[in-house]
Design a protein around this motif. Structure first.
Motif, PDB file in Angstrom:
ATOM      1  N   TRP A 113      30.707  41.686  55.514  1.00 43.05           N
ATOM      2  CA  TRP A 113      29.607  41.538  54.555  1.00 43.05           C
ATOM      3  C   TRP A 113      28.697  40.374  54.968  1.00 43.05           C
ATOM      4  N   PHE A 114      29.299  39.247  55.347  1.00 43.16           N
ATOM      5  CA  PHE A 114      28.520  38.060  55.693  1.00 43.16           C
ATOM      6  C   PHE A 114      27.704  38.272  56.965  1.00 43.16           C
ATOM      7  N   PHE A 115      28.220  39.035  57.911  1.00 45.78           N
ATOM      8  CA  PHE A 115      27.480  39.344  59.140  1.00 45.78           C
ATOM      9  C   PHE A 115      26.160  40.034  58.795  1.00 45.78           C
ATOM     10  N   TRP A 116      26.222  41.025  57.926  1.00 45.84           N
ATOM     11  CA  TRP A 116      25.020  41.786  57.572  1.00 45.84           C
ATOM     12  C   TRP A 116      24.116  41.006  56.626  1.00 45.84           C
ATOM     13  N   VAL A 117      24.708  40.187  55.761  1.00 40.86           N
ATOM     14  CA  VAL A 117      23.887  39.349  54.883  1.00 40.86           C
ATOM     15  C   VAL A 117      23.092  38.349  55.710  1.00 40.86           C
ATOM     16  N   ARG A 118      23.707  37.761  56.715  1.00 43.72           N
ATOM     17  CA  ARG A 118      23.006  36.819  57.586  1.00 43.72           C
ATOM     18  C   ARG A 118      21.872  37.512  58.333  1.00 43.72           C
ATOM     19  N   LEU A 119      22.130  38.766  58.751  1.00 43.82           N
ATOM     20  CA  LEU A 119      21.094  39.511  59.459  1.00 43.82           C
ATOM     21  C   LEU A 119      19.905  39.791  58.531  1.00 43.82           C
ATOM     22  N   GLU A 120      20.199  40.204  57.307  1.00 40.95           N
ATOM     23  CA  GLU A 120      19.130  40.408  56.315  1.00 40.95           C
ATOM     24  C   GLU A 120      18.428  39.084  56.021  1.00 40.95           C
ATOM     25  N   SER A 121      19.209  38.002  55.952  1.00 46.59           N
ATOM     26  CA  SER A 121      18.624  36.693  55.660  1.00 46.59           C
ATOM     27  C   SER A 121      17.661  36.268  56.759  1.00 46.59           C
ATOM     28  N   MET A 122      17.982  36.610  57.993  1.00 43.86           N
ATOM     29  CA  MET A 122      17.063  36.307  59.100  1.00 43.86           C
ATOM     30  C   MET A 122      15.733  37.022  58.896  1.00 43.86           C
ATOM     31  N   MET A 123      15.819  38.283  58.453  1.00 46.08           N
ATOM     32  CA  MET A 123      14.586  39.026  58.210  1.00 46.08           C
ATOM     33  C   MET A 123      13.779  38.369  57.086  1.00 46.08           C
ATOM     34  N   TYR A 124      14.443  38.036  55.931  1.00 45.66           N
ATOM     35  CA  TYR A 124      13.740  37.438  54.801  1.00 45.66           C
ATOM     36  C   TYR A 124      13.189  36.064  55.163  1.00 45.66           C
ATOM     37  N   SER A 125      13.937  35.320  55.973  1.00 49.65           N
ATOM     38  CA  SER A 125      13.472  34.005  56.406  1.00 49.65           C
ATOM     39  C   SER A 125      12.189  34.125  57.225  1.00 49.65           C
ATOM     40  N   LYS A 126      12.181  35.069  58.150  1.00 48.53           N
ATOM     41  CA  LYS A 126      10.979  35.295  58.959  1.00 48.53           C
ATOM     42  C   LYS A 126       9.813  35.747  58.080  1.00 48.53           C
TER      43      LYS A 126
END
Length: 776
Positions: A641-654
């Motif tokens: 779950w955390f792997f994919w949340v971090r990936l989504e977070s990278m998108m939202y951060s950008k």
């Protein structure tokens, strides 16, 4: 002789009109002779001390008649019945407009402002104090006692007694007028108009309260006698002279009408007290309510007349006569129904007025909040008070001690507002708690110089209930940081600001305020998921700086998740991350990839990273991979779950920093991986060490499986080019112009990109809405 009463020594002496001598009620009780002809009657005049004979006239039938010589009572006509019957059919529907004209004609206000609330408190107190004995209750309950205590406090307020003294004579005049009219045989409508004319200079709410006060005096005197006569000789003697039947204690119809009158009066007064700077007469709800007030005032005063007439008619009644008088009860019940109906209509309009006022207040509070955030401050206290501080000096709860604390504990600190509803995913809460506790290990470190406050956003449409309270307290107990004491205390304007300015929908936010209360990051959760406490002080500037140091590499993808994998990177191993839920594809892909790596002589480590929102399917795939030893995997679904949340977070951060797919290479790779996860197929990414994009290959499940199935076609290029460049060349060789890329983004994040460019071809992607319910 001028009989005008001197002006009051109080400032409210203007409330009084010149007094004239009123006719005493008993002067109209003219006895008849035994023959039935009227006896000569005498009436005192205001300026004389001698009695002058009154002209002999035919007495009205409703006047009291003496008993006959034999001692048997002659037929008695009840003044209450006469009063009510005489105008029962006075107004038909066609006469309504005429009645309203008559009522409006009596209203000639002179602009005086009379605060009737103290008087209304006294009236309510009289009724309340009568209630226990009326109901046969020998004690005062807690609610009633609380009412009495509040009343005692109000009587000590400045100006309270002055107001009562200023209107005392007017109240007495009303009482005398009603008594006189009733005994003279006037109908209820005529008496009501007479009172309205007497009170013509007062506002509508003052008219009603003064009339009700006159009744309350008589009503209170009666119940005082009822309460005292069993033990007080003076009260017993007065009761004997008045011959009031004790069955009045059980008169439900009178009591119901009194309650109805009081309720409607309070509603009229409440309407008159609405704040003029929030609602004006031209507002629809107020306009409709205002037009209903004269009618409400008329029927309330008419009910006062009926109640007082009813009580006057009881003087001298025997128990038998009272019990047989059912018409009185019918008349009072009819009035109760009428008054209650008006009260219901006026209450609805009053509710609409309050709704309008509340909306205006919310707009005002919201605009104040907007201006407050746009203003520079020396510290963060004003901002924090606007967010949390209502009338409570201790609006927060300390996460460690679980004790209530003031906002001062946050003064001049970096404050992270954790905004969510009452349910935060347990995985998010666990990782947040881990990061928070880690930052507290060394209090002197700069990274520990911040405080977190949980601010739950509650839907005001749903009433707060016990289940919600328990859910809130359960979440509160799990949090080591500060929380609000009560979510319902948060002002609706704050909720609106959070939703409209900070774009909260459902997904949690972490809004960062600096020591001066400025918003330095609208959502720090993405950078906290990506870099942890290294992102302190969690500002957008710090976020931008961290991205400048990054490249698309394995450390960025798995940092903080898999320590073993990170040790493979400096060893120069080839690492393959793959996902999906198709166990058939997984078996084929892992077998073919390991075979190709063995032939090529490259050390390949494979790790299964599942799928976003991992459920039972991912758990079963994990079990099969473990049983068949297909590859490495993460047994804890939280890591997946955390792997994919971090990936989504990278998108939202950008996105938060304004980056686009066309111009940002890292965002392109992020979108590709999220696109792979949005399909039902498998996918894979292979990288060697920390060499970055040149040493990285990725593709969807079909492309990767085909490439390894055709390894014989490109294995000769492995040695001169390298394993990953040779694989990339073959992937490009077998690529067809046709492709179908999907990207699923949660709809509860508040901000969604209006346009998304395909990471494969650069074309603008079409947008669709998808609703999913998965009960796996």
């Amino acid at each position: 002789m001028n009989n005008t009463k001197p002006t009051s020594r109080l400032s409210m002496q203007t409330l009084e009109q010149p007094r004239t001598m009123n006719r005493l009620p008993m002067q109209t009780l003219e006895p008849k002779t035994t023959t039935g002809s009227p006896m000569q009657s005498f009436e005192p005049k205001a300026a004389q001390t001698t009695l002058e004979p009154k002209a002999t006239t035919e007495l009205p039938k409703q006047l009291l008649e003496p008993k006959t010589m034999t001692g048997f009572p002659m037929q008695r006509v009840d003044p209450m019945l006469q009063l009510m019957r005489s105008d029962r059919h006075l107004f038909s529907s066609s006469d309504t407009s005429m009645m309203m004209r008559q009522i409006q004609a009596t209203h000639v206000p002179d602009g005086r402002e009379v605060d009737v609330r103290p008087l209304l408190h006294v009236i309510e107190d009289i009724v309340q104090r009568s209630t226990p004995n009326v109901l046969g209750v020998g004690h005062v309950n807690a609610t009633t006692q609380s009412h009495f205590d509040v009343f005692e406090d109000k009587t000590h307020q400045d100006g309270f007694m002055g107001i009562l003294e200023a209107v005392a004579y007017t109240i007495h005049r009303i009482s005398c007028e009603v008594s006189s009219k009733c005994l003279d045989g006037a109908d209820a409508h005529t008496t009501t108009l007479s009172l309205l004319n007497m009170l013509s200079s007062f506002s509508w709410d003052a008219k009603v309260v003064l009339a009700l006060a006159a009744f309350a005096v008589n009503y209170g005197e009666f119940w005082l006698l009822v309460q005292l006569y069993p033990t007080d000789h003076l009260a017993k003697s007065i009761m004997l002279l008045k011959q009031l039947p004790d069955v009045l204690e059980h008169n439900e119809s009178l009591r119901s009408l009194v309650k109805a009158m009081l309720d409607l009066t309070k509603c009229i007064v409440e309407l008159s007290q609405l704040p003029a700077h929030y609602i004006t007469p031209d507002v629809s709800a107020m306009s409709v309510a205002t037009t209903q007030v004269p009618t409400a005032a008329y029927w309330t005063i008419k009910s006062v007349v009926a109640c007082m007439s009813h009580m006057i008619s009881l003087i001298g009644f025997s128990h038998h006569e009272y019990a047989s008088s059912t018409n009185d009860a019918w008349e009072l019940s009819s009035l109760t129904h009428k008054v209650n109906s008006i009260h219901e209509l006026l209450t609805k309009q009053l509710s609409l007025c309050y709704q309008y006022i509340e909306e205006k207040r919310h707009v005002e509070a919201y605009q104040t909040l907007v201006r407050l955030f746009e203003t520079l401050h020396i510290d963060n206290i004003k901002i924090l008070k606007a967010l949390f501080y209502t009338k409570d000096d201790l609006p927060l709860v300390d996460g460690f001690t679980k004790r209530r604390v003031s906002i001062d504990v946050l003064r001049r600190k970096n404050v992270l507002l954790l905004i969510s509803d009452l349910s935060i995913p347990q995985e998010e809460l666990s990782i947040l708690e881990q990061l928070y506790r880690e930052s507290r290990n060394v209090p002197s470190r700069p990274e520990s110089q911040y405080e977190v406050v949980w601010l739950p956003v509650v839907d005001r449409v749903t009433p707060w209930n016990e289940a919600m309270q328990q859910q809130f307290e359960s979440m509160q107990l799990q949090m080591p940081w500060h929380t609000v004491y009560q979510p319902t205390a948060i002002d609706p304007a704050v909720i609106r600001y959070i939703k409209e300015v900070w774009h909260f929908v459902k997904k949690p936010l972490l809004v960062v305020l600096d020591p001066q209360g400025r918003v330095v990051c609208p959502n720090a959760l993405p950078m906290m998921w990506i870099w942890g406490i290294a992102a302190f002080p969690f500002t957008s500037a710090r976020e931008e700086a961290l991205w400048k140091e990054e490249s698309w590499r394995l450390e960025l993808l798995v940092n903080g998740i898999d320590a073993t994998l990170l040790t493979w990177i400096p060893e120069g191993r080839y690492i393959c991350l793959y996902g999906g839920e198709d166990i058939g594809w997984i078996r084929k892909f892992t077998t073919m990839a390991r075979a190709a790596a063995r032939i090529a002589g490259v050390p390949l480590e494979m790790v299964y990273v599942g799928k976003s929102n991992p459920r039972e399917k991912v758990r079963r795939v994990n079990e099969i991979i473990a049983a068949e030893k297909l590859s490495h995997y993460w047994p804890d679904l939280t890591s997946i779950w955390f792997f994919w949340v971090r990936l989504e977070s990278m998108m939202y951060s950008k996105m938060q920093l304004g980056k686009t797919v066309e111009k940002d290479p890292i965002l392109q790779e992020i979108m590709r991986m999220l696109g792979y996860d949005s399909t039902n197929q498998g996918w894979a990414i292979i990288a060697r060490g920390a060499t970055g994009i040149p040493e990285l290959a990725r593709g969807n499940g079909e492309m990767m499986l085909t490439s390894f199935a055709q390894f014989d076609e490109w294995k000769e290029h492995v040695e001169p080019k390298g394993f990953i460049p040779a694989l990339n060349d073959h992937l490009q060789h077998i690529q067809t112009p046709h492709h179908c890329t999907h990207l699923k983004l949660p709809g509860n994040v508040g901000r969604i990109m209006d346009t998304v460019v395909c990471a494969e071809c650069g074309r603008l992607m079409e947008k669709f809405f998808m609703y999913e319910c998965c009960t796996e």
